[in-house]
Enzyme design. Structure first.
Site, short mmCIF file in Angstrom:
data_model
loop_
_atom_site.label_atom_id
_atom_site.label_comp_id
_atom_site.label_asym_id
_atom_site.label_seq_id
_atom_site.Cartn_x
_atom_site.Cartn_y
_atom_site.Cartn_z
N ASP A 132 13.55 -3.31 27.33
CA ASP A 132 14.71 -2.24 27.88
C ASP A 132 16.09 -2.79 28.13
OD1 ASP A 132 14.07 -3.92 30.04
OD2 ASP A 132 13.40 -1.94 31.61
N ASP A 150 11.91 1.05 34.69
CA ASP A 150 11.08 1.57 36.12
C ASP A 150 11.82 2.84 36.63
OD1 ASP A 150 9.84 -0.56 35.06
OD2 ASP A 150 10.19 -1.95 36.80
N GLU A 210 7.55 -3.91 26.05
CA GLU A 210 7.89 -4.88 27.27
C GLU A 210 8.90 -5.75 27.01
OE1 GLU A 210 6.61 -3.66 30.15
OE2 GLU A 210 4.47 -3.87 29.33
N GLU A 254 18.91 -2.85 42.39
CA GLU A 254 18.06 -3.65 41.85
C GLU A 254 18.75 -4.93 41.48
OE1 GLU A 254 14.49 -2.88 41.56
OE2 GLU A 254 13.86 -4.70 40.66
N SER A 314 6.53 -0.86 42.40
CA SER A 314 6.80 -0.44 43.68
C SER A 314 7.84 -0.33 44.03
CB SER A 314 5.75 -1.47 44.64
OG SER A 314 6.04 -2.79 44.37
N SER A 315 8.74 -1.22 43.46
CA SER A 315 10.20 -1.47 44.15
C SER A 315 10.92 -0.46 43.57
CB SER A 315 10.94 -2.68 43.79
OG SER A 315 10.12 -3.40 42.66
N TYR A 340 11.08 -14.16 34.86
CA TYR A 340 11.64 -12.99 34.34
C TYR A 340 13.13 -13.31 33.73
CZ TYR A 340 13.16 -8.02 33.87
OH TYR A 340 13.54 -6.94 33.08
C1 GLA Z 1 10.13 -5.12 35.03
C2 GLA Z 1 11.49 -4.70 35.01
C3 GLA Z 1 11.90 -3.66 33.65
C4 GLA Z 1 11.17 -4.06 32.50
C5 GLA Z 1 9.73 -4.86 32.54
C6 GLA Z 1 9.51 -5.55 31.27
O1 GLA Z 1 9.31 -4.09 35.21
O2 GLA Z 1 11.96 -4.16 36.23
O3 GLA Z 1 13.11 -3.30 33.61
O4 GLA Z 1 12.14 -5.14 31.89
O5 GLA Z 1 9.92 -5.62 33.79
O6 GLA Z 1 9.07 -4.50 30.17
#
Ligand code: GLA
Length: 384
Positions: free
Chosen positions: A36, A171, A33, A159, A126-127, A220
């Site tokens: 990425d 994602d 988590e 995005e 979802s996005s 975030y």
């Molecule tokens: C969201 C972001 C991903 C990733 C996760 C955390 O889903 O879209 O790119 O950073 O959070 O792991």
């Protein structure tokens, strides 16, 4: 409406043309988590919740986007696409048209119908599923055919640049590359990946805390900035460290004292999470579910304590699962600050596990959670 045929008829009634229909799944991340965007490792699986997109051409130069979830239609001028978000659900689709235009394609008029069952704002992407379904639809219209990793990058740009969320590649990548009954270990540096089969006897139980999360919201990007600040400190001493992917726990021992305390904590999570994610993929490939579960628990508490991206409700959901029969591993999944936990559970215990966890959570938190017993599913594709 799980039947793509239904989206087809709805589109035909509304726009008088038979559409081409595409499906793109949401995902659950098993481990890895906020790694990425640090060019690290993630191990998600696509799930059996998806967005369907039906597309047909138009000759009036308009782009009409209809959402069956919101029962609303928006119209744009194909020759004068918006260049940034409006805060509307249509941003995710029109943002994809915008990035295709940026690739040099002339975007013709089209009608697009969208419907999805990926729970919104729950950390199940979802996005990304809307972006990827739309991207496949537009590709078919303009006659483009991007290799999967490039298409994932394109959707990520929609995005990042259009919607304005500073998310990584996970994602969109898994929505495109998912495979039935498999998790995918992705190296976010070079986008190489390997598939790890999820044994038949293991079910994915997704437990929704019902606390809404948003990647576009403040937390975030704050976490991302804090971790990048830690990386910059290490890079002063070791210039070859471009991302936290390149850093080690020893670097934190040497130079952690030069960092803001929060930055140090964020970096400790990301660096240790990369190690855990690679180890978790090995454990899954070797059939060592006990070790996988242990790594998931460690990942959850690192995410909660060092990254401070959990919440009371998600911590409770993980704690309350710990001694239930059949549990292999549990942790908060996705961007954090709410959303869902992912529980790997012995399949024969999955129903009872979900029911019992739901009861316990309702009794402790006072909210009835949604529970989903999911399976790892195929990535985005065209449907009949
Ligand atoms: C969201 C972001 C991903 C990733 C996760 C955390 O889903 O879209 O790119 O950073 O959070 O792991």
């Amino acid at each position: 409406m799980h039947d793509p045929g239904q989206l087809g008829s709805l589109h035909l009634n509304r726009f008088q043309l038979e559409p081409a229909v595409f499906a793109a799944p949401g995902r659950v991340n098993l481990i890895g988590e906020h790694t990425d965007y640090a060019e690290g490792f993630v191990m998600p699986a696509a799930i059996n919740f998806a967005t369907l997109a039906g597309i047909s051409p138009r000759s009036d130069g308009k782009i009409a986007i209809y959402s069956e979830n919101f029962h609303e239609e928006r119209t744009f001028d194909a020759a004068a696409l918006p260049v940034k978000r409006s805060g509307h659900w249509s941003d995710y689709a029109i943002g994809v048209a915008y990035v295709f235009a940026g690739e040099g394609y002339r975007i013709p008029g089209f009608s697009l119908s969208l419907w999805g069952d990926v729970p919104l704002g729950s950390g199940l992407s979802s996005s990304a599923s809307v972006e990827v379904a739309t991207a496949l639809a537009i590709e078919s219209l303009i006659g483009a055919s991007y290799p999967g990793p490039l298409l994932a990058r394109l959707c990520q740009r929609a995005e990042n640049q259009f919607v304005g969320a500073s998310s990584g590649i996970m994602d969109q990548f898994i929505s495109i590359h998912g495979k039935e009954n498999h998790a995918l270990l992705l190296d976010c540096r070079d986008l190489s990946y390997k598939m790890a089969p999820i044994p038949d006897r293991v079910a994915l139980v997704i437990a929704n805390t019902m606390v809404k999360h948003s990647v576009a919201g403040g937390d975030y990007p704050t976490r991302r900035r804090e971790s990048e600040a830690a990386c910059a400190v290490i890079a002063r001493h070791r210039p070859e460290v471009k991302f936290l992917r390149d850093a080690t726990l020893e670097d934190l021992e040497c130079w952690g004292h030069e960092m803001e305390p929060k930055a140090l904590m964020r970096a400790r999570h990301i660096i240790s999470e990369n190690l855990r994610t690679v180890a978790a993929a090995d454990a899954l490939l070797n059939g060592d579910l006990k070790e996988l579960g242990r790594l998931m628990a460690e990942a959850h508490w690192s995410y909660s304590r060092d990254f401070e991206a959990s919440c009371v409700e998600a911590d409770a959901m993980v704690e309350l699962a710990a001694d239930l029969p059949g549990l292999i591993g549990a942790r908060l999944t996705g961007g954090g600050f709410g959303g869902c936990t992912v529980n790997l559970v012995e399949r024969n215990e999955a129903e009872a596990f979900a029911a019992k966890l739901g009861e316990r959570y309702a009794a402790r938190i006072g909210i009835i959670p949604e529970m989903h017993i999911c399976r790892a599913s195929a990535g985005a594709h065209r449907v009949a």
